[in-house]
Design a protein around this motif. Structure first.
Motif, PDB file in Angstrom:
ATOM      1  N   CYS A 247      33.013  28.496  17.134  1.00 53.19           N
ATOM      2  CA  CYS A 247      31.855  28.135  17.956  1.00 53.19           C
ATOM      3  C   CYS A 247      30.672  29.081  17.807  1.00 53.19           C
TER       4      CYS A 247
ATOM      5  N   VAL B 238      34.708  20.454  21.494  1.00 50.28           N
ATOM      6  CA  VAL B 238      34.917  21.903  21.603  1.00 50.28           C
ATOM      7  C   VAL B 238      36.333  22.116  22.132  1.00 50.28           C
TER       8      VAL B 238
ATOM      9  N   CYS C  80      34.881  24.178  17.274  1.00 48.52           N
ATOM     10  CA  CYS C  80      34.183  22.932  17.567  1.00 48.52           C
ATOM     11  C   CYS C  80      34.161  22.023  16.343  1.00 48.52           C
TER      12      CYS C  80
END
Length: 275
Positions: free
Chosen positions: A137, A121, A155
């Protein structure tokens, strides 16, 4: 892309040169000067540093890029999910857009998969990382620490089965806040060559799009732009504001650096720190 890039572990002999290239890579990007070189130094001392997958890039015997990984987590109520993050990803500015950053990413993503991490991430450049397989995300129910989503929060699932269960607020290592001390930044800056600090009206400079340079010569409609140690020929962009002053020697300009030789000056700008 260079064919002779060597991706390897960082060794102590690299430390100072990597901090210097990181300083150059981020100088004036997000504001006057930068703090990323201090972050690099602090990451090395952090218990969250993932040395096993962090790497440097070497070209012709010189370190020209580096990527640092740290532990992170995604928190949902009482549940904590372990993930990893990276940053800074630094490439010597005079060698950017030549495949060095991509080589570092590809190598370390493979290392992270082999090490069994669930996913990566990051908060990064939304025009760059999606080209490398990153997605926003919100697709996985992950927000920042304040519960917000934005394009830069991205991510990269490494193990989809594990990462599908990761939801909640993304929490970075505390080391990222430890590098904001002005006195520490100034003390570290004194160890390196002195560079001019710049603040422009348009805000921070985009890493991928616009760069900050100085006109060093003019030959009819071709301008030579000084960018670090390089002299880059450029013409006025079609979007250049014709009502503004035509660039002259000594002017600060924003320009789009194109490796095909068709670089374009987009605007003349003022360093607000001079005012």
């Amino acid at each position: 892309m260079y064919n002779n890039i060597v991706i390897r572990r960082e060794i102590p002999a690299d430390f100072k040169s990597v901090e210097h290239l990181t300083m150059r890579a981020f100088w004036n990007i997000h504001g006057p000067g930068c703090s990323e070189h201090l972050l690099v130094r602090k990451i090395r001392e952090s218990q969250d540093y993932l040395q096993n997958i962090s790497r440097v890039a070497e070209l012709n015997g010189k370190v020209v890029g580096a990527i640092y990984y740290t532990k992170a987590k995604v928190v949902e109520g009482n549940a904590e999910h372990s993930v990893i993050t990276f940053g800074p990803l630094a490439v010597e500015p005079t060698l950017q857009n030549s495949g060095i950053g991509r080589a570092l990413l590809e190598e370390t993503i493979n290392l992270a998969k082999e090490a069994g991490y669930s996913g990566i991430v990051i908060t990064g450049e939304p025009e760059y990382y999606p080209k490398r397989g990153f997605v926003t995300c919100d697709k996985f129910g992950i927000t920042d620490a304040e519960g917000k989503n934005f394009d830069a929060l991205m991510c990269f699932p490494l193990n989809m089965e594990l990462f599908n269960s990761v939801h909640g607020k993304f929490i970075e290592s505390p080391v990222f806040k430890d590098c904001e001390n002005i006195e520490e930044i100034q003390k570290l800056e004194a160890e390196f060559p002195k560079y001019r600090k710049v603040k422009i009206k348009d805000g921070f400079l985009m890493i991928l799009e616009k760069r900050f340079g100085v006109i060093e010569s003019v030959n009819e409609d071709v301008f030579s732009v000084k960018f670090w140690e390089l002299s880059i020929p450029a013409k006025l962009s079609k979007d250049f504001n014709n009502d503004s002053v035509r660039p002259k020697v000594g002017d600060d300009v924003l320009f789009i650096w194109k490796q095909d030789g068709k670089s374009e000056i987009t605007s003349v700008c003022k360093n607000m720190l001079r005012e």
